[in-house]
Design a protein around this motif. Structure first.
Motif, mmCIF file in Angstrom:
data_model
loop_
_atom_site.group_PDB
_atom_site.id
_atom_site.type_symbol
_atom_site.label_atom_id
_atom_site.label_comp_id
_atom_site.label_asym_id
_atom_site.label_seq_id
_atom_site.Cartn_x
_atom_site.Cartn_y
_atom_site.Cartn_z
ATOM 1 N N GLU A 114 67.974 18.363 1.133
ATOM 2 C CA GLU A 114 66.773 19.106 1.493
ATOM 3 C C GLU A 114 66.357 18.818 2.941
ATOM 4 O OE1 GLU A 114 62.162 19.415 -0.026
ATOM 5 O OE2 GLU A 114 63.680 18.694 -1.422
ATOM 6 N N ARG A 115 66.413 17.538 3.360
ATOM 7 C CA ARG A 115 66.079 17.187 4.742
ATOM 8 C C ARG A 115 67.064 17.823 5.723
ATOM 9 N NH1 ARG A 115 65.285 12.130 2.491
ATOM 10 N NH2 ARG A 115 67.303 11.415 3.265
ATOM 11 N N LEU A 116 68.352 17.808 5.374
ATOM 12 C CA LEU A 116 69.356 18.418 6.242
ATOM 13 C C LEU A 116 69.097 19.907 6.397
ATOM 14 C CD1 LEU A 116 71.963 18.161 7.878
ATOM 15 C CD2 LEU A 116 73.208 18.632 5.762
ATOM 16 N N PHE A 117 68.778 20.592 5.298
ATOM 17 C CA PHE A 117 68.480 22.014 5.372
ATOM 18 C C PHE A 117 67.270 22.256 6.256
ATOM 19 C CE2 PHE A 117 66.034 25.666 3.886
ATOM 20 C CZ PHE A 117 66.961 26.668 4.118
ATOM 21 N N VAL B 182 68.295 21.786 9.986
ATOM 22 C CA VAL B 182 69.120 22.896 10.475
ATOM 23 C C VAL B 182 68.279 24.154 10.609
ATOM 24 C CG1 VAL B 182 71.047 24.409 9.877
ATOM 25 C CG2 VAL B 182 71.279 21.945 9.616
ATOM 26 N N TYR B 183 67.414 24.418 9.632
ATOM 27 C CA TYR B 183 66.575 25.606 9.677
ATOM 28 C C TYR B 183 65.601 25.538 10.848
ATOM 29 C CZ TYR B 183 63.405 29.281 8.220
ATOM 30 O OH TYR B 183 62.638 30.412 8.201
ATOM 31 N N LEU B 184 65.006 24.369 11.068
ATOM 32 C CA LEU B 184 64.070 24.210 12.182
ATOM 33 C C LEU B 184 64.778 24.404 13.516
ATOM 34 C CD1 LEU B 184 61.236 23.456 13.164
ATOM 35 C CD2 LEU B 184 61.988 21.085 13.187
ATOM 36 N N GLN B 185 65.958 23.828 13.662
ATOM 37 C CA GLN B 185 66.700 23.987 14.917
ATOM 38 C C GLN B 185 67.095 25.450 15.122
ATOM 39 O OE1 GLN B 185 70.281 21.729 15.146
ATOM 40 N NE2 GLN B 185 70.687 22.301 17.250
ATOM 41 N N THR C 57 65.648 28.208 13.916
ATOM 42 C CA THR C 57 64.506 29.067 14.221
ATOM 43 C C THR C 57 63.966 28.793 15.621
ATOM 44 O OG1 THR C 57 63.057 27.487 13.080
ATOM 45 C CG2 THR C 57 63.794 29.420 11.832
ATOM 46 N N SER C 58 63.981 27.528 16.048
ATOM 47 C CA SER C 58 63.482 27.261 17.404
ATOM 48 C C SER C 58 64.408 27.865 18.446
ATOM 49 C CB SER C 58 63.324 25.756 17.633
ATOM 50 O OG SER C 58 64.563 25.110 17.564
ATOM 51 N N GLU C 59 65.722 27.841 18.224
ATOM 52 C CA GLU C 59 66.656 28.483 19.157
ATOM 53 C C GLU C 59 66.517 29.997 19.106
ATOM 54 O OE1 GLU C 59 68.587 27.061 21.465
ATOM 55 O OE2 GLU C 59 67.681 25.164 20.848
ATOM 56 N N TYR C 60 66.263 30.545 17.918
ATOM 57 C CA TYR C 60 66.089 31.984 17.786
ATOM 58 C C TYR C 60 64.854 32.446 18.556
ATOM 59 C CZ TYR C 60 65.211 36.517 15.720
ATOM 60 O OH TYR C 60 64.980 37.849 15.549
ATOM 61 N N MET C 61 63.804 31.636 18.510
ATOM 62 C CA MET C 61 62.574 32.009 19.203
ATOM 63 C C MET C 61 62.740 31.965 20.715
ATOM 64 S SD MET C 61 60.488 32.917 16.948
ATOM 65 C CE MET C 61 58.880 32.909 17.684
ATOM 66 N N LYS C 62 63.765 31.304 21.215
ATOM 67 C CA LYS C 62 64.020 31.276 22.650
ATOM 68 C C LYS C 62 64.802 32.507 23.104
ATOM 69 C CE LYS C 62 64.484 26.298 22.730
ATOM 70 N NZ LYS C 62 65.425 25.219 22.965
ATOM 71 N N GLY C 63 65.049 33.422 22.202
ATOM 72 C CA GLY C 63 65.830 34.615 22.503
ATOM 73 C C GLY C 63 65.212 35.443 23.617
ATOM 74 N N PRO C 64 65.839 36.551 23.972
ATOM 75 C CA PRO C 64 65.414 37.321 25.136
ATOM 76 C C PRO C 64 64.041 37.968 24.986
ATOM 77 C CG PRO C 64 67.107 38.489 23.926
ATOM 78 C CD PRO C 64 66.996 37.130 23.310
ATOM 79 N N MET C 65 63.533 38.088 23.765
ATOM 80 C CA MET C 65 62.256 38.769 23.584
ATOM 81 C C MET C 65 61.066 37.829 23.727
ATOM 82 S SD MET C 65 63.300 41.280 20.440
ATOM 83 C CE MET C 65 61.639 41.384 19.926
ATOM 84 N N TYR C 66 61.307 36.519 23.795
ATOM 85 C CA TYR C 66 60.212 35.571 23.801
ATOM 86 C C TYR C 66 60.248 34.710 25.049
ATOM 87 C CZ TYR C 66 59.986 36.879 18.929
ATOM 88 O OH TYR C 66 59.897 37.582 17.781
ATOM 89 N N TRP C 67 59.065 34.333 25.535
ATOM 90 C CA TRP C 67 58.968 33.422 26.663
ATOM 91 C C TRP C 67 59.008 32.005 26.141
ATOM 92 C CZ3 TRP C 67 55.930 29.382 28.092
ATOM 93 C CH2 TRP C 67 56.061 28.945 29.404
#
Length: 152
Positions: free
Chosen positions: A29-32, A35-38, A40-50
């Motif tokens: 559960e901690r591993l999931f 991985v999920y937090l990492q 989503t944080s990388e996804y939020m750095k995508g081209p649409m977000y500052w």
């Protein structure tokens, strides 16, 4: 007959898989969550977000090519010089230092250019171009040190 046997075998393996169902442990559960937090944080750095990490001046790393690892600079800091060995960079540093020092000494002492200009002549441009290699030799020296630290 063959289809019936295959269907029966498939349903029996599915029933066997259900009997020994997977049970999630706290470590899983901690591993999931990590991985999920990492992700989503990388996804939020995508081209649409500052994001502050996307600014070029603050963190110029490219994915998969870190600039600093374990407190030491990696070869990616050197840009196009990353494929050179430390021996090659040391040679270039000494070569540029020698040529730059030659141009500097010629310009100022052995063939004084200011006296020529005062007499109505022109600068010897090759001395100026040669003297420009002097600061480049310093950066080659730093690149040599970085490559030496990385074992290249």
């Amino acid at each position: 007959m063959g289809l019936a046997a295959a269907w029966r075998a498939r349903s029996s393996t599915a029933a066997g898989a259900e009997g020994g169902a997977y049970k999630e442990t706290p470590a899983d559960e901690r591993l999931f969550e990590q991985v999920y937090l990492q992700y989503t944080s990388e996804y939020m750095k995508g081209p649409m977000y500052w994001h502050k990490d996307k600014l070029q001046g603050s963190l110029p790393d490219y994915p998969g090519r870190p600039m600093i690892r374990d407190g030491k600079y990696t070869p990616y800091v050197l840009g196009n010089l990353k494929s050179f060995s430390s021996n090659e960079l040391a040679f270039l540093s000494m070569l540029f230092f020698g040529v730059g020092l030659y141009g500097n000494l010629q310009f100022n002492y052995y063939d004084p250019q200011w006296a020529k200009v005062d007499a109505g002549g022109y600068f010897n441009v090759s001395y100026i171009v040669e003297s420009l290699l002097l600061p480049i030799s310093f950066f080659m020296h730093i690149a040599c040190y970085i490559q030496k630290q990385n074992g290249k």
